[in-house]
Write an enzyme that holds these catalytic residues in place. Sequence first.
Site, PDB file in Angstrom:
ATOM      1  N   MET A  27      -1.271  -1.595 -55.608  1.00 59.90           N
ATOM      2  CA  MET A  27      -1.637  -0.568 -56.594  1.00 59.90           C
ATOM      3  C   MET A  27      -1.110   0.784 -56.119  1.00 59.90           C
ATOM      4  SD  MET A  27      -5.212  -1.669 -58.291  1.00 59.90           S
ATOM      5  CE  MET A  27      -6.300  -0.979 -57.075  1.00 59.90           C
ATOM      6  N   HIS A  34      -0.332  -2.018 -46.296  1.00 57.35           N
ATOM      7  CA  HIS A  34       0.675  -2.524 -47.241  1.00 57.35           C
ATOM      8  C   HIS A  34       2.003  -2.796 -46.512  1.00 57.35           C
ATOM      9  CE1 HIS A  34      -1.849  -0.053 -50.130  1.00 57.35           C
ATOM     10  NE2 HIS A  34      -1.843  -1.229 -50.711  1.00 57.35           N
ATOM     11  N   GLN A  58      -9.247  -4.128 -63.565  1.00 57.61           N
ATOM     12  CA  GLN A  58     -10.090  -4.499 -62.419  1.00 57.61           C
ATOM     13  C   GLN A  58     -11.032  -3.378 -62.009  1.00 57.61           C
ATOM     14  OE1 GLN A  58      -6.456  -5.195 -59.881  1.00 57.61           O
ATOM     15  NE2 GLN A  58      -7.716  -4.338 -58.260  1.00 57.61           N
ATOM     16  N   GLN A 145      -5.853  -9.616 -45.484  1.00 53.26           N
ATOM     17  CA  GLN A 145      -7.132 -10.255 -45.148  1.00 53.26           C
ATOM     18  C   GLN A 145      -8.295  -9.286 -45.398  1.00 53.26           C
ATOM     19  OE1 GLN A 145      -8.052 -13.423 -44.206  1.00 53.26           O
ATOM     20  NE2 GLN A 145     -10.110 -12.563 -44.330  1.00 53.26           N
ATOM     21  N   ASP A 147      -9.152  -7.678 -47.973  1.00 59.44           N
ATOM     22  CA  ASP A 147      -9.821  -8.045 -49.224  1.00 59.44           C
ATOM     23  C   ASP A 147     -10.029  -9.561 -49.201  1.00 59.44           C
ATOM     24  OD1 ASP A 147      -9.881  -5.426 -50.554  1.00 59.44           O
ATOM     25  OD2 ASP A 147      -7.716  -5.586 -50.423  1.00 59.44           O
ATOM     26  N   GLN A 150     -10.828 -11.370 -52.460  1.00 58.48           N
ATOM     27  CA  GLN A 150      -9.637 -11.382 -53.332  1.00 58.48           C
ATOM     28  C   GLN A 150      -8.683 -12.498 -52.895  1.00 58.48           C
ATOM     29  OE1 GLN A 150      -7.529  -7.815 -54.942  1.00 58.48           O
ATOM     30  NE2 GLN A 150      -6.112  -8.188 -53.281  1.00 58.48           N
TER      31      GLN A 150
HETATM   32  O1  PAF Z   1      -5.216  -5.523 -53.640  1.00 63.12           O
HETATM   33  C1  PAF Z   1      -4.735  -4.824 -54.570  1.00 63.12           C
HETATM   34  O2  PAF Z   1      -4.102  -3.790 -54.337  1.00 63.12           O
HETATM   35  C2  PAF Z   1      -4.934  -5.265 -56.010  1.00 63.12           C
HETATM   36  O3  PAF Z   1      -6.180  -5.831 -56.204  1.00 63.12           O
HETATM   37  C3  PAF Z   1      -3.809  -6.181 -56.515  1.00 63.12           C
HETATM   38  C4  PAF Z   1      -3.789  -7.503 -55.742  1.00 63.12           C
HETATM   39  C5  PAF Z   1      -2.464  -5.494 -56.377  1.00 63.12           C
HETATM   40  C6  PAF Z   1      -4.041  -6.517 -57.992  1.00 63.12           C
HETATM   41  O4  PAF Z   1      -4.070  -5.375 -58.782  1.00 63.12           O
END
Ligand code: PAF
Length: 278
Positions: A27, A34, A58, A145, A147, A150
């Site tokens: 995002m 990242h 979300q 990991q 999240d 997720q």
């Molecule tokens: O982890 C994130 O940044 C978001 O939840 C994702 C996986 C890009 C989905 O919008």
Amino acid sequence: MRVATSIPDLSTLLNSIPRPLGLVPTMGALHDGHLALVEKARRENQSLVATIFVNPTQFGPQEDLSGYPRDENRDLDMLRQHGVDLVFAPTAEEMYPQGFDTWVDVGALGDRLEGAHRPGHFRGVATVVTKLFGLVRPDRAYFGQKDGQQLAVIRRIVRDLNLGLEVVAVPTVRDPDGLAQSSRNAYLTPSQRKAAPVVYRSLCRAKTLWSNGERDADKLRAEVRAGLEGEPLVETIDYASVAHAESLDELDQASAGAMVSVAVRIGRTRLIDNLILE
Ligand code: PAF
């Protein structure tokens, strides 16, 4: 590095891209967490696609969608420097055109922990990630990991919907004091930032107890809570969980591979983190 903002442009650019293809969905507001995903994906694939999309579906109505940190030019520079071949950065209208009404619902897995405090969050995540998989058709996709729920949700979607790609988990990147890197750390005031490593320290207390032979999951949960309650700036503890890392079922007896996870609020910032027991 090429940048596509429309789905037709993305499709055209993907036609000439060699495989295997790695995907890093983000995002934006990129940080070292990242970049760890990007670096691993770069090493393991012939081509690398990253996406930047602040996914509105979300976020709950009271959440931080409008204030979510955005700096696309900086993000693009970072991705370019890390060898990304193609970035997809669509608008919300491109992803959710008028009439869009198909959702991916992950059932009970999405209703607990984060899902219990953020209703609809995982429906939004599951839907956008499934769309991104359909659009990019990667061989591998990379998620942090940090999240942990997720990750479990995305693994489940790939399994249940036979999406035929590999989901790769990348270890959490932490600041030297243990705070897990997150775009939302930017919201912390200096005193809150100083208090925030209590989240990691509390998880470590449970891990130490576990390493010393404690298997009673209630005792591990209580240890995490005791650590968090010692910090006056922790306003709310949403949960302190010891759960199976895939099913997210709360455990009576902790076992290797279980996920100890927490969500707390410090000021207006909600922080989540987890550790896997080994
Ligand atoms: O982890 C994130 O940044 C978001 O939840 C994702 C996986 C890009 C989905 O919008």
